[in-house]
Design an enzyme around this catalytic site. Sequence first.
Site, PDB file in Angstrom:
ATOM      1  N   SER A 107       0.835  -1.214   0.000  1.00  0.00           N
ATOM      2  CA  SER A 107       0.000   0.000   0.000  1.00  0.00           C
ATOM      3  C   SER A 107       0.865   1.259   0.000  1.00  0.00           C
ATOM      4  O   SER A 107       1.953   1.269   0.577  1.00  0.00           O
ATOM      5  CB  SER A 107      -0.883  -0.016   1.257  1.00  0.00           C
ATOM      6  OG  SER A 107      -1.412   1.264   1.513  1.00  0.00           O
ATOM      7  N   TYR A 130      -2.422   5.504  -4.228  1.00  0.00           N
ATOM      8  CA  TYR A 130      -3.567   6.384  -4.053  1.00  0.00           C
ATOM      9  C   TYR A 130      -3.281   7.604  -4.907  1.00  0.00           C
ATOM     10  O   TYR A 130      -2.122   7.944  -5.142  1.00  0.00           O
ATOM     11  CB  TYR A 130      -3.711   6.789  -2.583  1.00  0.00           C
ATOM     12  CG  TYR A 130      -4.456   5.772  -1.763  1.00  0.00           C
ATOM     13  CD1 TYR A 130      -5.714   5.335  -2.158  1.00  0.00           C
ATOM     14  CD2 TYR A 130      -3.926   5.269  -0.580  1.00  0.00           C
ATOM     15  CE1 TYR A 130      -6.420   4.412  -1.395  1.00  0.00           C
ATOM     16  CE2 TYR A 130      -4.625   4.351   0.177  1.00  0.00           C
ATOM     17  CZ  TYR A 130      -5.872   3.923  -0.235  1.00  0.00           C
ATOM     18  OH  TYR A 130      -6.568   3.017   0.513  1.00  0.00           O
ATOM     19  N   THR A 156      -5.920   2.552  -6.837  1.00  0.00           N
ATOM     20  CA  THR A 156      -7.158   2.439  -6.066  1.00  0.00           C
ATOM     21  C   THR A 156      -8.018   3.664  -6.339  1.00  0.00           C
ATOM     22  O   THR A 156      -7.592   4.796  -6.099  1.00  0.00           O
ATOM     23  CB  THR A 156      -6.835   2.313  -4.562  1.00  0.00           C
ATOM     24  OG1 THR A 156      -6.101   1.102  -4.386  1.00  0.00           O
ATOM     25  CG2 THR A 156      -8.098   2.256  -3.715  1.00  0.00           C
ATOM     26  N   LYS A 252      -8.339  -0.806  -9.027  1.00  0.00           N
ATOM     27  CA  LYS A 252      -9.016  -1.460  -7.891  1.00  0.00           C
ATOM     28  C   LYS A 252     -10.107  -0.565  -7.307  1.00  0.00           C
ATOM     29  O   LYS A 252      -9.865   0.618  -7.067  1.00  0.00           O
ATOM     30  CB  LYS A 252      -7.979  -1.755  -6.801  1.00  0.00           C
ATOM     31  CG  LYS A 252      -8.545  -2.262  -5.491  1.00  0.00           C
ATOM     32  CD  LYS A 252      -7.428  -2.683  -4.552  1.00  0.00           C
ATOM     33  CE  LYS A 252      -7.933  -3.114  -3.204  1.00  0.00           C
ATOM     34  NZ  LYS A 252      -8.332  -2.014  -2.336  1.00  0.00           N
ATOM     35  N   HIS A 276     -13.636  -2.091  -1.066  1.00  0.00           N
ATOM     36  CA  HIS A 276     -12.625  -1.714  -0.074  1.00  0.00           C
ATOM     37  C   HIS A 276     -12.898  -2.414   1.271  1.00  0.00           C
ATOM     38  O   HIS A 276     -12.686  -1.859   2.343  1.00  0.00           O
ATOM     39  CB  HIS A 276     -12.642  -0.184   0.110  1.00  0.00           C
ATOM     40  CG  HIS A 276     -11.294   0.429   0.348  1.00  0.00           C
ATOM     41  ND1 HIS A 276     -10.584   1.107  -0.616  1.00  0.00           N
ATOM     42  CD2 HIS A 276     -10.515   0.474   1.460  1.00  0.00           C
ATOM     43  CE1 HIS A 276      -9.451   1.565  -0.102  1.00  0.00           C
ATOM     44  NE2 HIS A 276      -9.377   1.172   1.159  1.00  0.00           N
TER      45      HIS A 276
HETATM   46  C1  LIG Z   1      -6.953  -2.400   7.620  1.00  0.00           C
HETATM   47  C2  LIG Z   1      -7.169  -2.213   6.139  1.00  0.00           C
HETATM   48  C3  LIG Z   1      -6.415  -1.257   5.478  1.00  0.00           C
HETATM   49  C4  LIG Z   1      -6.571  -1.106   4.098  1.00  0.00           C
HETATM   50  N1  LIG Z   1      -5.756  -0.235   3.425  1.00  0.00           N
HETATM   51  C5  LIG Z   1      -5.851  -0.146   2.078  1.00  0.00           C
HETATM   52  C6  LIG Z   1      -4.934   0.659   1.350  1.00  0.00           C
HETATM   53  O1  LIG Z   1      -4.035   1.259   1.906  1.00  0.00           O
HETATM   54  N2  LIG Z   1      -5.081   0.696  -0.001  1.00  0.00           N
HETATM   55  C7  LIG Z   1      -6.077   0.022  -0.662  1.00  0.00           C
HETATM   56  O2  LIG Z   1      -6.180   0.099  -1.887  1.00  0.00           O
HETATM   57  N3  LIG Z   1      -6.932  -0.763   0.019  1.00  0.00           N
HETATM   58  C8  LIG Z   1      -6.830  -0.871   1.352  1.00  0.00           C
HETATM   59  N4  LIG Z   1      -7.677  -1.703   2.028  1.00  0.00           N
HETATM   60  C9  LIG Z   1      -8.655  -2.510   1.284  1.00  0.00           C
HETATM   61  C10 LIG Z   1      -8.035  -3.837   0.876  1.00  0.00           C
HETATM   62  O3  LIG Z   1      -7.093  -3.663  -0.140  1.00  0.00           O
HETATM   63  C11 LIG Z   1      -9.108  -4.800   0.359  1.00  0.00           C
HETATM   64  O4  LIG Z   1      -9.862  -4.166  -0.629  1.00  0.00           O
HETATM   65  C12 LIG Z   1     -10.023  -5.303   1.474  1.00  0.00           C
HETATM   66  O5  LIG Z   1      -9.299  -5.551   2.646  1.00  0.00           O
HETATM   67  C13 LIG Z   1     -10.723  -6.571   1.044  1.00  0.00           C
HETATM   68  O6  LIG Z   1     -11.631  -6.988   1.998  1.00  0.00           O
HETATM   69  P1  LIG Z   1     -11.321  -8.116   3.112  1.00  0.00           P
HETATM   70  O7  LIG Z   1     -10.479  -7.432   4.156  1.00  0.00           O
HETATM   71  O8  LIG Z   1     -12.673  -8.469   3.591  1.00  0.00           O
HETATM   72  O9  LIG Z   1     -10.567  -9.229   2.434  1.00  0.00           O
HETATM   73  C14 LIG Z   1      -7.535  -1.872   3.403  1.00  0.00           C
HETATM   74  C15 LIG Z   1      -8.280  -2.825   4.100  1.00  0.00           C
HETATM   75  C16 LIG Z   1      -8.105  -3.002   5.458  1.00  0.00           C
HETATM   76  C17 LIG Z   1      -8.898  -4.053   6.178  1.00  0.00           C
END
Ligand SMILES: Cc1cc2nc3c(=O)[nH]c(=O)nc-3n(C[C@H](O)[C@H](O)[C@H](O)COP(=O)(O)O)c2cc1C
Length: 387
Positions: A107, A130, A156, A252, A276
Site C-alpha cells: 500500500s 492512491y 485504487t 481497484k 474496499h
Molecule cells: C486495515 C485495512 C487497510 C486497508 N488499506 C488499504 C490501502 O491502503 N489501499 C487500498 O487500496 N486498500 C486498502 N484496504 C482494502 C483492501 O485492499 C481490500 O480491498 C479489502 O481488505 C478486502 O476486503 P477483506 O479485508 O474483507 O478481504 C484496506 C483494508 C483493510 C482491512
Amino acid sequence: MPVITNIDDLHRIYRRRAPKMFYDYCESGSWTEQTFRENTSDFAQIYLRQRVAVDMANRTTATELVGEQAAMPVALAPVGLTGMQSADGEIKAARAAEKFGVPFTLSTMSICSIEDVAEHTTKPFWFQVYTLKDDDFMRRLFDRARDAGCSAIVVTVDLQVMGQRHKDIKNGLSAPPKPTLTNMLNLATKVRWGLGMLGTKRRFFGNIVGHAKEVTDPSSLATWTAEAFDPSLDWERIRTFKKMWGGKMIVKGIMEPEDAVQAVNAGADAIVVSNHGGRQLDGALSSIRALEPILQAVGDKVEVHLDSGIRSGQDVLKAVAMGAKGAWIGRAYVYGLGAMGEAGVTRALEVIHKELDTSMAFTGHRDIKEVTRDILHVPRGFSGDWD
Ligand SMILES: Cc1cc2nc3c(=O)[nH]c(=O)nc-3n(C[C@H](O)[C@H](O)[C@H](O)COP(=O)(O)O)c2cc1C
C-alpha cells in the site's frame, strides 16, 4: 504453538495480541458496517455442488494473475499500516507471499517503504497507489516503484474521500500511536507487539514521511487523506498514470459495469471488483453480488479480480467459479500477521490453499482453471434485478 486450523483461529489470537487501535482499524467497516457484514454473509448464500466418484488425483490450484505465475488464484491486497499490526509487517507479509508463490501488494500507506520491501524480498511485488494532488509526488512514487522492480501498479479509485469508521476517530488512530494514557494502558498489555516495535525503526508512513510536502500531521491517516488525496480524480488522470508508469496497471475499487468499461478504456490490464472491504461506501452491494454484471460488461476484455469478504478457500472457489480470475485477501492475512508475524501469514495462506484444494476436489475438479459456475447453486436474483 497453538493449533491453527482456520482463519477464525488466527483472528482470535490477533484480537488478543494487537493494540486495540490497530485491531479496530482492521476490523471495521464504514458507518453502519452493513456492506462490511454483507461482504462475508453473501458468500454464505452461494452453495457448492458436491460431485462424487470423479477422479480427484493430481490436483492443481496454480494459475496466472496478470501474466504472473501464482500457486493459487489469491493475491495479498494492499493494506495500510500493516507495519503497525506487527513490527516490519509489510516485509513479513511480502516474504510469506513470495515463499508461498502468490502476489503481494504494498500500500501507499504502508509503514515499510517500497525500497525496504524490495530490499528484503527477491520477487517483484505490486505497488498500490492512491491518487494524490501533488503530481511531482506521484511521478516520484512511480519512479521509486520502477526502481524497486515492481511488476504492476494497482490504482485504487474508491478513496478520493474517506469513508468514516467511527472507532478510528474515537481511538485517535495514528502511526505510531500517540502517548495518551488510554494508549499507554492498552499497549502495556501487548508485550509481544511492544518488543517487536522497540526492535524496529519502521514506525512511520515509510512512503510518505520525508517524501511528501505540506502535510500538517503525517502520523494521522485521516489528516493525510483529507489534505493530500485528490478529490477531483477522473479517468483522464488515470490514463495519465498509465503513461507515467508505462507498465501493467490494475484498477481497484470497481463496483459498476460503466466504471469497469471506463477502466478498460483508461488502459487497465486488470480490474478488481472491490468495495474496499466495506470501508468506503456503506450500503454498497457486496463485491460478490456486484461481480456478474461487471463480467458481462468487460469480462472478455480485461482480467477481472475480486476482493472483500474472503475468509476461506471455499470463498475463493466461489469467487473463481463466479468468474473472477483472482481473489484478493485483506483481513484474512492481517489476522495471521497480527497473530504470529510472518508465520501467521504463511499459515493463513496454507489454510486457504488447503480449503480451496479440497473443496475443488469435492466439486469434482482437479484444475482450478477448469472450474466454472456449474459447480455452484446461486440463488435466483443474487446478482440483482434492481430498478
Ligand atoms: C486495515 C485495512 C487497510 C486497508 N488499506 C488499504 C490501502 O491502503 N489501499 C487500498 O487500496 N486498500 C486498502 N484496504 C482494502 C483492501 O485492499 C481490500 O480491498 C479489502 O481488505 C478486502 O476486503 P477483506 O479485508 O474483507 O478481504 C484496506 C483494508 C483493510 C482491512
